[in-house]
Write a protein that holds these residues in place. Structure first.
Motif, PDB file in Angstrom:
ATOM      1  N   MET A 103      60.223 -19.660  43.567  1.00  0.00           N
ATOM      2  CA  MET A 103      58.994 -19.751  42.785  1.00  0.00           C
ATOM      3  C   MET A 103      57.809 -19.264  43.619  1.00  0.00           C
ATOM      4  O   MET A 103      56.993 -18.474  43.138  1.00  0.00           O
ATOM      5  CB  MET A 103      58.751 -21.186  42.325  1.00  0.00           C
ATOM      6  N   LEU A 104      57.725 -19.702  44.850  1.00  0.00           N
ATOM      7  CA  LEU A 104      56.629 -19.287  45.720  1.00  0.00           C
ATOM      8  C   LEU A 104      56.673 -17.783  45.961  1.00  0.00           C
ATOM      9  O   LEU A 104      55.654 -17.096  45.846  1.00  0.00           O
ATOM     10  CB  LEU A 104      56.694 -20.050  47.047  1.00  0.00           C
TER      11      LEU A 104
ATOM     12  N   LEU B 202      53.356 -18.293  37.868  1.00  0.00           N
ATOM     13  CA  LEU B 202      53.944 -19.623  37.994  1.00  0.00           C
ATOM     14  C   LEU B 202      54.470 -20.113  36.645  1.00  0.00           C
ATOM     15  O   LEU B 202      55.610 -20.567  36.551  1.00  0.00           O
ATOM     16  CB  LEU B 202      52.912 -20.623  38.537  1.00  0.00           C
ATOM     17  N   PHE B 203      53.663 -19.996  35.610  1.00  0.00           N
ATOM     18  CA  PHE B 203      54.100 -20.467  34.292  1.00  0.00           C
ATOM     19  C   PHE B 203      55.260 -19.625  33.756  1.00  0.00           C
ATOM     20  O   PHE B 203      56.154 -20.143  33.091  1.00  0.00           O
ATOM     21  CB  PHE B 203      52.929 -20.505  33.307  1.00  0.00           C
ATOM     22  N   GLN B 204      55.291 -18.340  34.070  1.00  0.00           N
ATOM     23  CA  GLN B 204      56.429 -17.506  33.666  1.00  0.00           C
ATOM     24  C   GLN B 204      57.699 -17.943  34.393  1.00  0.00           C
ATOM     25  O   GLN B 204      58.772 -18.020  33.790  1.00  0.00           O
ATOM     26  CB  GLN B 204      56.135 -16.029  33.962  1.00  0.00           C
ATOM     27  N   TYR B 205      57.573 -18.247  35.676  1.00  0.00           N
ATOM     28  CA  TYR B 205      58.739 -18.702  36.439  1.00  0.00           C
ATOM     29  C   TYR B 205      59.233 -20.048  35.901  1.00  0.00           C
ATOM     30  O   TYR B 205      60.436 -20.256  35.756  1.00  0.00           O
ATOM     31  CB  TYR B 205      58.412 -18.804  37.934  1.00  0.00           C
ATOM     32  N   LEU B 206      58.313 -20.942  35.614  1.00  0.00           N
ATOM     33  CA  LEU B 206      58.701 -22.239  35.048  1.00  0.00           C
ATOM     34  C   LEU B 206      59.454 -22.052  33.738  1.00  0.00           C
ATOM     35  O   LEU B 206      60.453 -22.723  33.477  1.00  0.00           O
ATOM     36  CB  LEU B 206      57.465 -23.114  34.818  1.00  0.00           C
ATOM     37  N   GLU B 207      58.976 -21.136  32.910  1.00  0.00           N
ATOM     38  CA  GLU B 207      59.640 -20.862  31.636  1.00  0.00           C
ATOM     39  C   GLU B 207      61.032 -20.262  31.864  1.00  0.00           C
ATOM     40  O   GLU B 207      62.007 -20.683  31.235  1.00  0.00           O
ATOM     41  CB  GLU B 207      58.794 -19.904  30.802  1.00  0.00           C
ATOM     42  N   ASP B 208      61.127 -19.314  32.784  1.00  0.00           N
ATOM     43  CA  ASP B 208      62.421 -18.668  33.082  1.00  0.00           C
ATOM     44  C   ASP B 208      63.444 -19.661  33.637  1.00  0.00           C
ATOM     45  O   ASP B 208      64.640 -19.515  33.416  1.00  0.00           O
ATOM     46  CB  ASP B 208      62.247 -17.531  34.097  1.00  0.00           C
ATOM     47  N   GLN B 209      62.966 -20.656  34.369  1.00  0.00           N
ATOM     48  CA  GLN B 209      63.845 -21.631  35.022  1.00  0.00           C
ATOM     49  C   GLN B 209      63.699 -23.013  34.389  1.00  0.00           C
ATOM     50  O   GLN B 209      63.746 -24.034  35.071  1.00  0.00           O
ATOM     51  CB  GLN B 209      63.515 -21.684  36.523  1.00  0.00           C
ATOM     52  N   PHE B 210      63.533 -23.024  33.071  1.00  0.00           N
ATOM     53  CA  PHE B 210      63.278 -24.273  32.351  1.00  0.00           C
ATOM     54  C   PHE B 210      64.333 -25.345  32.622  1.00  0.00           C
ATOM     55  O   PHE B 210      63.994 -26.508  32.835  1.00  0.00           O
ATOM     56  CB  PHE B 210      63.171 -24.015  30.842  1.00  0.00           C
ATOM     57  N   LEU B 211      65.600 -24.988  32.638  1.00  0.00           N
ATOM     58  CA  LEU B 211      66.663 -25.975  32.848  1.00  0.00           C
ATOM     59  C   LEU B 211      66.444 -26.723  34.153  1.00  0.00           C
ATOM     60  O   LEU B 211      66.508 -27.957  34.198  1.00  0.00           O
ATOM     61  CB  LEU B 211      68.050 -25.308  32.849  1.00  0.00           C
ATOM     62  N   PHE B 212      66.163 -25.994  35.227  1.00  0.00           N
ATOM     63  CA  PHE B 212      65.959 -26.635  36.521  1.00  0.00           C
ATOM     64  C   PHE B 212      64.753 -27.571  36.493  1.00  0.00           C
ATOM     65  O   PHE B 212      64.850 -28.737  36.849  1.00  0.00           O
ATOM     66  CB  PHE B 212      65.776 -25.591  37.628  1.00  0.00           C
ATOM     67  N   PHE B 213      63.597 -27.050  36.093  1.00  0.00           N
ATOM     68  CA  PHE B 213      62.378 -27.848  36.145  1.00  0.00           C
ATOM     69  C   PHE B 213      62.415 -29.022  35.171  1.00  0.00           C
ATOM     70  O   PHE B 213      61.939 -30.116  35.483  1.00  0.00           O
ATOM     71  CB  PHE B 213      61.147 -26.970  35.929  1.00  0.00           C
TER      72      PHE B 213
END
Length: 187
Positions: free
Chosen positions: A69-70, A92-103
């Motif tokens: 993410m960083l 950051l918000f795009q990464y959170l969306e792409d990795q929704f399962l993890f977060f």
């Protein structure tokens, strides 16, 4: 750093995905190595080749995701004007969306308090770096401002993920950026 064999990378990815899926079903403390290996369709020995135990798996998963993410945010943080203090939170918000399962797994599971602490630490470090050579307006001390912004930002991220991302990343980025700019721009 040596290049990781594709098979190893795929195996570790399957194990981490299995853990995330299981975290959606039950608390971390109730998940066993057998559960993880069965969900990943691997034998326990294969899992132990890569991780010492489920705590090591969790720690490495958190480390891997926060590092990616960083890296993603730093590589994506290109300011057109070159003078922007805040930077765009869109990556950051795009990464959170792409990795929704993890977060989602990390923020919904009550047994994983260390994740929010690690996320806050990362945000705090980034803000501290941005504030290094900058004077704040008003009476707030720099450390108070950084702590406030860190907890506000992590709280907004947690709210967004826990509520299944009710707004698209672009809208969240615009809202967060407007809040930061309103409170941090020179007057």
């Amino acid at each position: 750093m040596p290049k990781v064999d594709r098979r190893i990378r795929k195996t570790k990815e399957a194990i981490q995905i299995a853990l995330m899926e299981l975290l959606g079903e039950k608390e971390f403390e109730h998940i066993t190595i057998h559960d993880i290996s069965a969900k990943a369709d691997l034998n326990r020995g294969t899992l132990y080749l890569h991780y010492a135990d489920k705590y090591d798996l969790l720690e490495q998963s958190i480390h891997d995701h926060l590092t990616r993410m960083l890296d993603y945010c730093i590589l994506s943080d290109v300011d057109e004007r070159g003078t922007d203090f805040v930077g765009s939170p869109l990556p950051l918000f795009q990464y959170l969306e792409d990795q929704f399962l993890f977060f989602s797994s990390m923020l919904h599971n009550k047994g994983i308090d260390c994740f929010k602490e690690r996320l806050a630490s990362m945000v705090r470090s980034g803000l501290t770096e941005r504030f290094k050579h900058r004077e704040l307006h008003g009476e707030a001390k720099q450390e108070v401002t950084i702590e406030f912004l860190t907890n506000a930002f992590v709280g907004v991220v947690e709210w967004w993920v826990k509520n299944n991302m009710p707004y698209p990343p672009q809208e969240m980025a615009n809202q967060v950026r407007a809040i930061f700019e309103t409170n941090l721009s020179p007057r």
